[in-house]
Design an enzyme around this catalytic site. Structure first.
Site, PDB file in Angstrom:
ATOM      1  N   GLN A 263      -4.894  -5.204   6.985  1.00 24.36           N
ATOM      2  CA  GLN A 263      -5.870  -6.129   6.434  1.00 24.36           C
ATOM      3  C   GLN A 263      -5.914  -7.451   7.191  1.00 24.36           C
ATOM      4  O   GLN A 263      -6.869  -8.217   7.035  1.00 24.36           O
ATOM      5  CB  GLN A 263      -5.560  -6.400   4.955  1.00 24.36           C
TER       6      GLN A 263
ATOM      7  N   LYS B 119     -11.031  -0.573  10.032  1.00 27.53           N
ATOM      8  CA  LYS B 119     -11.196  -1.784   9.225  1.00 27.53           C
ATOM      9  C   LYS B 119     -11.611  -2.990  10.069  1.00 27.53           C
ATOM     10  O   LYS B 119     -11.868  -4.063   9.522  1.00 27.53           O
ATOM     11  CB  LYS B 119      -9.894  -2.100   8.473  1.00 27.53           C
TER      12      LYS B 119
ATOM     13  N   HIS C 271       0.861  -1.183   0.000  1.00 26.22           N
ATOM     14  CA  HIS C 271       0.000   0.000   0.000  1.00 26.22           C
ATOM     15  C   HIS C 271       0.897   1.231   0.000  1.00 26.22           C
ATOM     16  O   HIS C 271       2.017   1.208   0.492  1.00 26.22           O
ATOM     17  CB  HIS C 271      -0.876  -0.043   1.258  1.00 26.22           C
TER      18      HIS C 271
ATOM     19  N   ASP D  44       2.779  -4.287   7.895  1.00 23.75           N
ATOM     20  CA  ASP D  44       1.515  -3.574   7.733  1.00 23.75           C
ATOM     21  C   ASP D  44       0.409  -4.608   7.876  1.00 23.75           C
ATOM     22  O   ASP D  44       0.163  -5.405   6.967  1.00 23.75           O
ATOM     23  CB  ASP D  44       1.477  -2.908   6.361  1.00 23.75           C
TER      24      ASP D  44
ATOM     25  N   CYS E 282      -4.770   2.523  -3.732  1.00 27.54           N
ATOM     26  CA  CYS E 282      -3.537   3.027  -3.097  1.00 27.54           C
ATOM     27  C   CYS E 282      -2.383   2.032  -3.276  1.00 27.54           C
ATOM     28  O   CYS E 282      -1.601   1.808  -2.356  1.00 27.54           O
ATOM     29  CB  CYS E 282      -3.762   3.321  -1.626  1.00 27.54           C
TER      30      CYS E 282
END
Length: 409
Positions: free
Chosen positions: A202, A225, A123, A199, A367
């Protein structure tokens, strides 16, 4: 236990509404999830009964507000398997968490010629801060490639990591859904003398996560999220790293003492939480963690594997070669994200047509422009699932695509 999506849907008031005369089919949770009543009520209750600034007032509601804020941090600690509240810094989102690492750790430890290793599927939040350091400091950026089936190419891992100071990798691609072998990469990074930043924006909402098992040094994720509100995210990091890092933002709360000739920073984690923090948002995140914990992250993951497999099968059965799904071929290799191209129809046009029957999908580069170039497309349409989606939602998507096909052909 299997999820009862009929019961789950009742916890999300927004799913009761109709859009353009059709029931709302929300398939954009990879961008931002919907919020259950428990989260909305927890935040409203704070504002109505105990809201005050935290860590400062000694009156009753201020102390209660502080307790609730720090209780939310404790819930995060438990949810991700951290050892101590000192390891969890509240940020406004995962982008700020990654920027905190880049600005504080990066500018203290990276110099001209030092190597940072990223992946082609990152991302922008895990690309731009390091591109800034490249322009500012002259660091070298290397990239782990993406294979044709949407996985990370790791055959050359040891060579790419040679001399690296930091490795940044997404746990799960927001475009391809790919679940990356983060522990393998972390072990290789540490063997090469590098620290690793994950990261997990998700992954944390959809899979059980134990930061110790991940083997990383920094892990960032975001509240909106994972059923929580916007404006709240988290950076987990090893305490000794945080302790050694210089401050990120200066102002109130992050200090122990200030003089006209200098200042002394506060203890962890408040050293990195300058100014009035997102108090109600932290409480909302805590309520979201309670909700997910009551359902069980293993159940969430099992539900999404089943639903993603169902969606991939139905889409291919209905549309064959007219529809291309990007990413790994097996649902076990991916999260509940399906990016696709359909009959040459531009994703933005497709999204607008689907919206007319209440189906919400994302359209764009998500993104992740370098990944779009790797895939050879300018944009994709993306359907992403969560615990409140079911097979009827997938069927609505499949049928809505037929409307688009009739319109554009």
């Amino acid at each position: 236990m299997a999820l009862d999506t009929d019961l789950v849907k009742k916890d999300f008031p927004i799913l009761d509404q109709r859009v353009h005369g059709h029931r709302l089919v929300y398939l954009d949770s990879a961008a931002s999830s919907q919020k259950p009543t428990a989260v909305l009520e927890a935040m409203q209750r704070l504002y109505e009964t105990t809201y005050a600034n935290v860590h400062r007032g000694v009156y009753a509601i201020a102390e209660e507000s502080t307790r609730l804020y720090e209780e939310a941090r404790a819930k995060v600690v438990s949810f991700i398997g951290a050892r101590s509240p000192n390891e969890v810094v509240f940020t406004k989102n995962v982008t700020e968490a990654i920027n905190l690492v880049a600005y504080s750790w990066g500018r203290a430890n990276l110099h001209e010629g030092d190597v940072v290793v990223l992946t082609e599927m990152e991302h922008h939040a895990n690309l731009v801060p390091w591109l800034q350091l490249k322009a500012e400091r002259g660091i070298e950026l290397r990239y782990l490639p993406v294979t044709d089936d949407g996985l990370l190419g790791l055959d050359d891992l040891d060579r790419v990591l040679d001399g690296a100071k930091l490795v940044g990798v997404t746990c799960m691609s927001n475009v391809l859904g790919t679940l990356n072998p983060v522990r393998r990469i972390a072990d290789a990074a540490h063997a090469a003398g590098a620290v690793i930043l994950a990261d997990a924006a998700q992954q944390v909402p959809h899979l059980p996560v134990d930061v110790a098992a991940l083997g990383c040094d920094f892990v960032g994720f975001t509240g909106h999220k994972m059923l929580g509100p916007t404006g709240i995210g988290c950076l987990w990091a090893r305490e000794e790293l945080l302790d050694a890092m210089p401050i990120f933002l200066g102002g109130g709360e992050m200090i122990r003492d200030v003089r006209l000739d200098g200042f002394t920073p506060n203890e962890l984690p408040w050293k990195f939480e300058a100014g009035t923090p997102p108090i109600a948002e932290a409480v909302g995140l805590g309520a979201a963690i309670d909700y997910l914990g009551a359902i069980g992250m293993d159940a969430v993951r099992a539900h999404e594997i089943s639903l993603t497999g169902y969606a991939m099968t139905k889409l291919k059965e209905r549309y064959g070669d007219d529809l291309t799904i990007f990413g790994p071929p097996r649902p076990e290799q991916r999260g509940g994200v399906i990016s696709f191209a359909f009959m040459g129809i531009h994703p933005h046009d497709l999204s607008q047509v689907l919206d007319q029957v209440g189906v919400c999908v994302r359209a764009g580069h998500h993104c992740a422009k370098p990944l779009m170039r790797r895939l050879g497309v300018g944009a994709t349409a993306r359907a992403s699932f969560y615990l409140y989606n079911d097979e009827a939602d997938v069927d609505a998507l499949v049928d809505a695509l037929a409307d688009a096909a009739r319109l554009f052909t």
